[in-house]
Motif scaffolding. Structure first.
Motif, PDB file in Angstrom:
ATOM      1  N   ALA A  56     -11.136 -12.644   7.485  1.00  0.00           N
ATOM      2  CA  ALA A  56     -11.861 -13.757   7.611  1.00  0.00           C
ATOM      3  C   ALA A  56     -11.576 -14.463   8.809  1.00  0.00           C
ATOM      4  O   ALA A  56     -12.467 -15.327   9.308  1.00  0.00           O
ATOM      5  CB  ALA A  56     -11.395 -14.716   6.292  1.00  0.00           C
ATOM      6  N   MET A 102       0.950  -1.208   0.040  1.00  0.00           N
ATOM      7  CA  MET A 102       0.122  -0.053   0.051  1.00  0.00           C
ATOM      8  C   MET A 102       0.957   1.258   0.054  1.00  0.00           C
ATOM      9  O   MET A 102       2.018   1.113   0.557  1.00  0.00           O
ATOM     10  CB  MET A 102      -0.968   0.087   1.197  1.00  0.00           C
ATOM     11  CG  MET A 102      -2.204  -0.599   1.144  1.00  0.00           C
ATOM     12  SD  MET A 102      -3.404  -0.272   2.389  1.00  0.00           S
ATOM     13  CE  MET A 102      -2.452  -0.358   3.924  1.00  0.00           C
ATOM     14  N   CYS A 104      -2.379 -13.866   6.620  1.00  0.00           N
ATOM     15  CA  CYS A 104      -1.782 -13.052   5.682  1.00  0.00           C
ATOM     16  C   CYS A 104      -0.730 -13.455   4.643  1.00  0.00           C
ATOM     17  O   CYS A 104       0.368 -14.007   5.020  1.00  0.00           O
ATOM     18  CB  CYS A 104      -1.047 -11.969   6.523  1.00  0.00           C
ATOM     19  SG  CYS A 104      -0.396 -10.677   5.063  1.00  0.00           S
ATOM     20  N   PRO A 105      -1.197 -13.678   3.687  1.00  0.00           N
ATOM     21  CA  PRO A 105      -0.124 -14.438   2.516  1.00  0.00           C
ATOM     22  C   PRO A 105       1.064 -13.443   2.084  1.00  0.00           C
ATOM     23  O   PRO A 105       2.209 -13.905   1.553  1.00  0.00           O
ATOM     24  CB  PRO A 105      -0.963 -14.464   1.147  1.00  0.00           C
ATOM     25  CG  PRO A 105      -2.465 -14.357   1.539  1.00  0.00           C
ATOM     26  CD  PRO A 105      -2.475 -13.389   2.661  1.00  0.00           C
ATOM     27  N   SER A 106       0.749 -12.332   2.632  1.00  0.00           N
ATOM     28  CA  SER A 106       1.970 -11.110   2.196  1.00  0.00           C
ATOM     29  C   SER A 106       2.971 -10.941   3.230  1.00  0.00           C
ATOM     30  O   SER A 106       3.827 -10.027   3.225  1.00  0.00           O
ATOM     31  CB  SER A 106       1.301  -9.915   1.925  1.00  0.00           C
ATOM     32  OG  SER A 106       2.281  -8.888   1.274  1.00  0.00           O
ATOM     33  N   ARG A 141      -7.285  -5.598   8.598  1.00  0.00           N
ATOM     34  CA  ARG A 141      -6.923  -4.484   7.600  1.00  0.00           C
ATOM     35  C   ARG A 141      -7.570  -2.911   7.908  1.00  0.00           C
ATOM     36  O   ARG A 141      -6.736  -2.012   7.704  1.00  0.00           O
ATOM     37  CB  ARG A 141      -7.936  -5.107   6.188  1.00  0.00           C
ATOM     38  CG  ARG A 141      -7.647  -4.406   4.995  1.00  0.00           C
ATOM     39  CD  ARG A 141      -8.136  -4.500   3.687  1.00  0.00           C
ATOM     40  NE  ARG A 141      -9.666  -4.599   3.955  1.00  0.00           N
ATOM     41  CZ  ARG A 141     -10.564  -4.823   2.949  1.00  0.00           C
ATOM     42  NH1 ARG A 141      -9.946  -5.455   1.943  1.00  0.00           N
ATOM     43  NH2 ARG A 141     -11.740  -4.935   3.009  1.00  0.00           N
ATOM     44  N   VAL A 144      -1.333  -5.639   0.936  1.00  0.00           N
ATOM     45  CA  VAL A 144      -1.859  -5.267  -0.277  1.00  0.00           C
ATOM     46  C   VAL A 144      -3.194  -5.059  -0.206  1.00  0.00           C
ATOM     47  O   VAL A 144      -3.842  -5.019  -1.219  1.00  0.00           O
ATOM     48  CB  VAL A 144      -1.400  -6.235  -1.252  1.00  0.00           C
ATOM     49  CG1 VAL A 144       0.196  -6.308  -1.522  1.00  0.00           C
ATOM     50  CG2 VAL A 144      -1.643  -7.650  -0.808  1.00  0.00           C
ATOM     51  N   HIS A 145      -3.869  -4.932   1.079  1.00  0.00           N
ATOM     52  CA  HIS A 145      -5.283  -4.685   1.191  1.00  0.00           C
ATOM     53  C   HIS A 145      -6.140  -5.587   0.639  1.00  0.00           C
ATOM     54  O   HIS A 145      -7.123  -5.476  -0.015  1.00  0.00           O
ATOM     55  CB  HIS A 145      -5.313  -3.302   0.577  1.00  0.00           C
ATOM     56  CG  HIS A 145      -6.396  -2.367   1.565  1.00  0.00           C
ATOM     57  ND1 HIS A 145      -7.842  -2.314   1.013  1.00  0.00           N
ATOM     58  CD2 HIS A 145      -6.538  -1.828   2.491  1.00  0.00           C
ATOM     59  CE1 HIS A 145      -8.425  -1.615   1.796  1.00  0.00           C
ATOM     60  NE2 HIS A 145      -7.665  -1.379   2.727  1.00  0.00           N
ATOM     61  N   CYS A 146      -5.836  -6.981   0.524  1.00  0.00           N
ATOM     62  CA  CYS A 146      -6.500  -7.915  -0.100  1.00  0.00           C
ATOM     63  C   CYS A 146      -7.779  -8.290   0.885  1.00  0.00           C
ATOM     64  O   CYS A 146      -8.449  -8.818   0.299  1.00  0.00           O
ATOM     65  CB  CYS A 146      -5.929  -9.238  -0.125  1.00  0.00           C
ATOM     66  SG  CYS A 146      -4.934  -9.984   1.161  1.00  0.00           S
ATOM     67  N   GLY A 147      -7.698  -8.033   2.331  1.00  0.00           N
ATOM     68  CA  GLY A 147      -8.742  -8.476   2.993  1.00  0.00           C
ATOM     69  C   GLY A 147      -8.927  -9.883   3.704  1.00  0.00           C
ATOM     70  O   GLY A 147      -9.691 -10.248   4.354  1.00  0.00           O
ATOM     71  N   PHE A 148      -8.082 -10.601   3.313  1.00  0.00           N
ATOM     72  CA  PHE A 148      -7.941 -12.285   3.846  1.00  0.00           C
ATOM     73  C   PHE A 148      -8.207 -12.269   5.183  1.00  0.00           C
ATOM     74  O   PHE A 148      -8.552 -13.073   5.741  1.00  0.00           O
ATOM     75  CB  PHE A 148      -6.693 -13.062   3.109  1.00  0.00           C
ATOM     76  CG  PHE A 148      -7.002 -13.384   1.700  1.00  0.00           C
ATOM     77  CD1 PHE A 148      -7.715 -12.754   0.742  1.00  0.00           C
ATOM     78  CD2 PHE A 148      -6.170 -14.445   1.377  1.00  0.00           C
ATOM     79  CE1 PHE A 148      -7.733 -13.139  -0.446  1.00  0.00           C
ATOM     80  CE2 PHE A 148      -6.152 -14.762  -0.113  1.00  0.00           C
ATOM     81  CZ  PHE A 148      -7.017 -14.421  -1.186  1.00  0.00           C
TER      82      PHE A 148
END
Ligand SMILES: Cc1cc2nc3c(=O)[nH]c(=O)nc-3n(C[C@H](O)[C@H](O)[C@H](O)COP(=O)(O)OP(=O)(O)OC[C@H]3O[C@@H](n4cnc5c(N)ncnc54)[C@H](O)[C@@H]3O)c2cc1C
Ligand code: SF4
Ligand code: SF4
Lengths: 511, 425
Positions: free
Chosen positions: B33, B1, B85-87, B49, B26-30
């Motif tokens: 969940a 971001m 978080c994948p990142s 997030r 990266v603001h994916c929102g995963f």
């Protein structure tokens, strides 16, 4: 469409923001609207301070930001209706939001509008195992549905990579696809009934228990409508029995084009895999860092090919697929050792976009489709364009249905990087159209691809889209400025992009 | 971001750290969940997030007030978001930085300040805490049931092994664990004794510092860290192999000493060494030949394991204890949504009682769903919190491996917990 076009003000400086045209006047009185909404919402369900609004300024496409005037967080259908009615009476735009994972800015707020979050609607209302359906609220997470019915041997087939987080309402609004859509169809093929509220507050139910209903297929209309026609408040999804066996074959290639050719060969052989996905080297390395699935990190590309069905059928297809991979020059191919490894192979694929965040601070995810036979050619061309632009591109995509997701890696803190990225992105999409494809596979148009709509559709087709919108939402208050460009916008865009000496839409008046 | 932190902030080490964490998102929102508070409240501002965004705008100089503070306070610091978080966003660190920053900007109302101050001056000090606990335990019988349940009944200390082995590991003195459940350390010592290792208590140590550090008193927290390092150091020099920690919440803190004290010239090096030596007791056991252990309850006990957030998300040791228990012969019952926090979360149950209660009820239902004979966990906070709501005995899992204990006898004790309210949501 005779409404006057005005633009949402207050775009934050420094961000490329597509001005959102709004077909209405500014709210006369923000405070009056707040008071009206406070009467119909619980106390913590209305956000109005800038501090609280900021985290709602964007969805999964964070390069586009717009601060909403207000955020409403209702938790009953009655409250949603009341919010819509209050906004309609006052001519205030409303943007629906699910989980905010959209990648095309579909849930980008409007600065003089209300952002309506459906996230609190997270209950599964009914599971009908006999009829294989589930009735759910729109905020239920896609994956939560499959988890809730797993003990019955059932699952919900469309599985966007974001399935852990995205909402089923957002899936319907975007007609989301996923790994399994190659065999089992998109969202539109897997839902049976929808209830939605119009901007005027009317509750409409479309579809039904029977597979084919008389009259227009309104269910299909609503699917992919990107929040422009109504706010979805309930969905009946179809469930499928879990296959007797599912197995995945992983194949590695030393050349992206070879992998592209292998995809075409598999489909050409008449095999319908449950999923056929490709990742290139950058994506493989990023995903491997997160899941440790044992992906071959030196490969230029890998294909993941899932086969499901009855045991013998799967065994036979595995052999066939491996043979094709061999013929296409795979450097290795093997099946997952066990269920755990199969899950891991997919987990890596599904986390690949955000995992790319490990390689670069920002990425811009494209979403175009092309006829499969052009896969190898298009990938090569993307590689060339990436080199010309000096921006790395990672490819992760639904290879089986020709749905590309080039991820352009950039650094938003570097001045000019985003603009270069957007230019490269536009060129990639134009390439898709040029080879006979489309500009959106599954992420929707939103605000991001609105200009490319001008390339994809003729002025008369766009006019038809507007007529449909007008029938549901005459004042143009629902998600204004998204999905369908105004003809004026196309005219302006055409003026910027002169193709081969020819201006797009030469018949339109320019301003 | 994209980030626009001021130059002055970006030139500080903390500013740089915050910037690099923010930029990894990266603001994916995963992450939303699997966030317990987002699951309950459904508001982006109560999701990881959203909190990252709140911290970002604060560090970028936008107005940040009570609302930002509220949403950061509601965070459990469970770090489920980090696992998801994948990142690779290091949310826990960002939260610490964000909390320290908001503490400087927003003054809390007086009663809130007093409450936090009291927590900080009582809980981390074993003697003070013991006094408060004993008074509460004496009054226990006279209190209304809801209060009574949250006060653990007194537990008699059990004996440590007498033998001394060549192999030595260090224990963390800790704060609340010994007064509440002295048996955990003793059981750990007995289990290690079976494996030919002596567990050594170093004098002078104490609380790991996590409570203060996460309550906005970071300097206090670091002071506790320095004290432990001083206490352990002579033993480290004379050959102790590891610091074997049986409270996962403390383990995660000790493992961070090196990072937290990296700017302190007189401690940085030793802190680093200590962190490298810190192991959760499950990591210790996983490396040993455990054939000599013959736990008592095997064959009869069905265990539901509650993996503390500090173990699975903080120390990233998901599945390890479960595999040890299984290989020891215990049957493990399935636990739905095992990634979720029980709501104990350090001082969270005292500061955010309502959210904590909802999470507790959810967890107890999930843990009881497989009809276990006992619930195992790995952190004293979770243990006491869960026990306040269930009649199934809750034990540190190391107690289940203790050659001296029997799960059946544990059961009778658990049954004393009165449950007047039904355990439903
Ligand atoms: C890492 C990553 C991977 C992804 N992978 C895929 C993929 O494989 N396939 C795919 O198809 N998509 C994918 N997406 C995109 C995105 O997840 C989908 O578009 C998803 O359907 C959006 O759901 P959402 O709940 O987040 O909706 P939002 O982003 O909140 O909204 C999306 C649109 O739907 C509208 N909307 C939301 N809820 C409602 C409602 N109840 N009623 C009316 N309109 C509504 C909004 O106005 C907006 O226009 C991915 C996204 C990410 C971040
Ligand atoms: S999962 Fe990670 S990258 Fe995605 S929004 Fe959460 S913190 Fe950011
Ligand atoms: S630490 Fe836990 S409560 Fe806090 S944001 Fe992350 S998942 Fe949510």
């Amino acid at each position: 469409m005779g409404a006057i076009m005005i633009y949402c003000p207050n775009s934050p400086p420094g961000k490329t923001i597509m001005k959102t045209p709004v077909t209405n006047v500014q709210p006369r009185n923000r405070r009056e609207l707040i008071a009206a909404l406070q009467r119909v919402l619980p106390s913590q369900a209305l956000l109005s301070e800038t501090e609280d609004l900021r985290p709602y300024e964007c969805d999964g496409l964070s390069a586009y930001c717009e601060l909403p005037m207000l955020v409403a967080l209702p938790d009953t259908v009655e409250q949603v209706r009341a919010v819509l009615v209050a906004c309609h009476e006052r001519g205030v735009p409303v943007v629906a939001r699910g989980a905010g994972t959209g990648l095309s800015g579909g849930a980008l707020p409007c600065s003089n509008g209300v952002l309506l979050s459906l996230a609190k609607f997270n209950r599964i209302l009914e599971i009908d195992a006999a009829n294989r359906t589930a009735r759910v609220q729109p905020g239920v997470r896609n994956l939560a549905i499959s988890q809730a019915v797993a003990h019955l041997g059932l699952y919900y087939a469309p599985d966007p990579s974001s399935q852990i987080a995205c909402s089923i309402g957002g899936n319907v609004a975007e007609n989301a696809g996923g790994v399994h859509c190659l065999k089992y169809g998109l969202t539109v093929h897997n839902i049976q009934m929808l209830s939605f509220l119009t901007i005027e507050g009317e509750l409409i139910t479309v579809g039904g228990a029977a597979l084919d209903a008389p009259g227009y297929d309104l269910l299909a209309f609503m699917t992919g409508s990107e929040g422009l026609l109504g706010v979805i408040v309930e969905i009946t999804v179809k469930l499928l029995p879990q296959p007797e066996r599912a197995q995945v074959v992983l194949a590695a290639f030393d050349d992206v084009e070879k992998a592209g050719a292998a995809v075409a060969a598999i489909i050409g052989a008449g095999i319908v895999p449950a999923g056929l996905e490709m990742m290139d080297n950058l994506a493989i390395r990023a995903a491997e860092q997160f899941v440790h699935a044992g992906y071959p990190v030196d490969a230029e590309a890998i294909l993941l090919c899932e086969l499901d069905g009855v045991n013998e059928e799967v065994s036979e297809q595995i052999l066939q697929v491996r043979e094709i991979f061999q013929q296409c020059g795979a450097t290795e191919s093997h099946t997952a050792r066990d269920e755990r490894e199969r899950a891991l192979f997919w987990a890596g694929r599904k986390a690949a976009f955000p995992a790319v965040g490990r390689l670069a601070p920002d990425y811009y995810c494209m979403d175009g489709t092309i006829p499969r036979k052009h896969l190898a050619r298009v990938l090569r061309r993307i590689g060339e364009m990436s080199a010309e632009a000096g921006l790395a591109v990672a490819n992760v995509f639904h290879a089986g249905d020709g749905n590309l997701h080039p991820l352009i890696l950039y650094d938003a803190n570097k001045p000019g990087d985003l603009e270069r990225t957007e230019r490269l992105g536009a060129k990639i999409l134009e390439l898709c159209v040029a080879v006979g494809g489309t500009i959106t596979g599954e992420h929707g148009v939103g605000v991001e691809k609105i200009n490319q709509m001008c390339i994809q559709f003729s002025a008369s087709a766009l006019a038809q889209f507007h007529a449909l919108k007008h029938a549901f939402d005459p004042r143009g208050l629902l998600n204004p400025g998204k999905a369908v460009p105004t003809l004026q916008r196309c005219a302006e865009y055409g003026a910027m992009h002169v193709h081969g000496g020819k201006v797009l839409f030469p018949d339109l008046e320019r301003f | 971001m994209q980030t626009t932190l001021s130059d002055s902030l970006r030139s500080t080490p903390l500013g740089q750290e915050a910037d690099s964490i923010l930029r990894a998102c990266v603001h994916c929102g995963f992450c939303a969940a699997t966030c317990p508070t987002y699951g309950l409240l459904g508001d982006e501002l109560d999701s990881p997030r959203g909190r990252i965004y709140l911290i970002k705008q604060m560090l970028e100089g936008a107005t940040a007030g009570q609302n930002t503070q509220l949403h950061l306070d509601r965070c459990l610091a469970c770090r489920a978001c980090e696992t998801t978080c994948p990142s690779g966003v290091r949310y826990g660190r960002l939260l610490d930085i964000g909390r320290a920053a908001i503490e400087q900007r927003v003054r809390r109302p007086l009663p809130e300040q007093i409450k936090r101050h009291l927590l900080r001056v009582v809980i981390p000090y074993e003697r003070r805490f013991t006094v408060v606990l004993r008074v509460a335990q004496t009054l226990r019988a006279f209190l209304p049931p809801t209060w009574r349940r949250s006060i653990p009944p007194p537990q008699l200390p059990t004996s440590w092994p007498r033998s001394s082995h060549e192999r030595k590991m260090l224990a963390l003195a800790g704060c609340v664990q010994t007064p509440i459940a002295p048996n955990i350390d003793a059981a750990t010592a007995r289990v290690l004794d079976c494996l030919g290792i002596s567990l050594v208590r170093a004098s002078g140590g104490g609380c790991c510092g996590a409570l203060s550090y996460h309550l906005g008193a970071q300097e206090d927290g670091l002071e506790f860290a320095r004290r432990n390092i001083d206490a352990w150091w002579p033993h480290v020099e004379s050959g102790a192999e590891a610091i074997a920690i049986n409270a996962s919440g403390c383990g995660v803190m000790v493992k961070e000493y090196g990072h937290l004290l990296r700017e302190d010239p007189s401690y940085a090096e030793r802190a680093d060494r200590i962190s490298a030596m810190a192991m959760d007791i499950s990591e210790v056991l996983a490396k040993e030949n455990r054939a000599a252990l013959a736990p008592a309850g095997i064959g009869t006990a069905r265990i539901a394991f509650h993996s503390p957030c500090s173990l699975q998300h903080g120390q990233k040791l998901a599945g390890l204890v479960e595999s040890i228990l299984e290989s020891a012969g215990f049957e493990l019952t399935p636990v739905p949504d095992g990634h979720l926090c029980c709501g104990s979360a350090g001082s969270y149950s005292l500061l955010q009682p309502e959210l904590s209660r909802q999470l507790l009820l959810q967890r107890v239902l999930a843990l009881e769903s497989g009809q276990p004979t006992a619930i195992g966990t790995a952190n004293i906070g979770c243990l006491a919190h869960l026990q306040s709501r269930t009649s199934v005995p809750v034990r540190h899992w190391i107690e289940l491996l203790d050659p001296g204990a029997s799960v059946v006898s544990l059961r009778d004790e658990g049954a004393q917990v009165e449950l007047t309210e039904p355990t439903t949501l």
